[in-house]
Design a protein around this motif. Structure first.
Motif: not given
Length: 265
Positions: A248-257
């Motif tokens: 869903d975009g780079e802004q959610f990369n931390v959430h995925t991690t």
């Protein structure tokens, strides 16, 4: 092997104060400061749910489940805000055992939350029921709480095809699988696991982390063959900076991690 140290470093470097508090809870069980919890709980509607960014002031099933996942990572699932949200989810269940977004969100909501859409309805049903499983009942509400989960599980179970596949989004499969596993319907759960295992080699990092963490949350062993395959897929999709990419975009990369760390901790 997945590099958890690199994943932790990625969250520390790129996450905000809530993300880092989630990391601390997942790693060591460290309780977040009060101001962080208040930040994570902000924006709750008077009814108990949280509105989505796309839905103005109308409480959303999808957004509420997303917020409950964050609060679970903060050890805050038993705080008043989360309990109020879980109670709202329970009240929002339809007589047929399913959930659907408010009609006013038609045309605004994304495909996975679109009112009137059968695939969205089935996804929201498994998502809401999953969080009722995780959250547990209030004292005195045990029977009705169990009945809500059972009604949702029956609605999902009735949708399954003979080969264990389901007529909805990929995420619906692993959430439904988690609910059936929790209830002890192991034959149906195993059918879904077979269908999911066929998809794991081509899953995105975000889907793999979501599958892994959801099934772990209901007690499935990390030695299970499906979760072993998911662990391998997380190793294949981890980036050189330690993080995992969101769909869903780079802004959610931390959430995925953080979801991957939750699964692997």
């Amino acid at each position: 092997m997945v590099d958890l140290d690199a994943a932790i470093g990625y969250v520390v470097a790129h996450g905000d104060v809530v993300d880092r508090a989630r990391l601390a809870w997942l790693r060591t069980g460290q309780a977040p400061p009060a101001d962080v919890l208040e930040k994570a709980e902000v924006g709750q509607a008077s009814t108990g749910g949280w509105p989505a960014y796309w839905g103005a002031h109308v409480a959303s099933v999808d957004a509420t489940c997303f917020r409950l996942a964050e609060l679970d990572d903060l050890g805050a699932i038993d705080r008043p805000a989360a309990r109020k949200a879980l109670a709202w989810l329970g009240r929002s269940q339809r007589p047929d055992g399913m959930w659907e977004e408010d009609e006013s969100l038609a045309g605004i909501a994304p495909p996975w939350a679109q009112p009137g859409d059968d695939e969205a309805r089935l996804f929201l049903t498994t998502n809401a029921a999953f969080w009722l499983v995780v959250g547990g009942p209030e004292r005195g509400d045990e029977d009705e709480h169990a009945a809500r989960i059972a009604r949702a599980a029956e609605a999902f179970r009735a949708s399954l095809r003979p080969d264990g596949s389901w007529p909805s989004f990929l995420v619906t499969g692993w959430l439904g699988c988690a609910i059936l596993y929790h209830l002890g319907w192991f034959y149906e759960s195993a059918q879904i696991q077979v269908a999911l295992a066929d998809r794991v080699p081509s899953m995105t990092a975000a889907d793999t982390a979501g599958l892994f963490s959801s099934l772990r949350r209901v007690g499935m062993s990390t030695e299970d063959w499906l979760l072993s395959a998911a662990r391998k897929r997380l190793w294949e999709t981890q980036r050189s900076d330690g993080g995992w990419p969101s769909d869903d975009g780079e802004q959610f990369n931390v959430h995925t991690t953080l979801t991957a760390i939750r699964a692997l901790r």
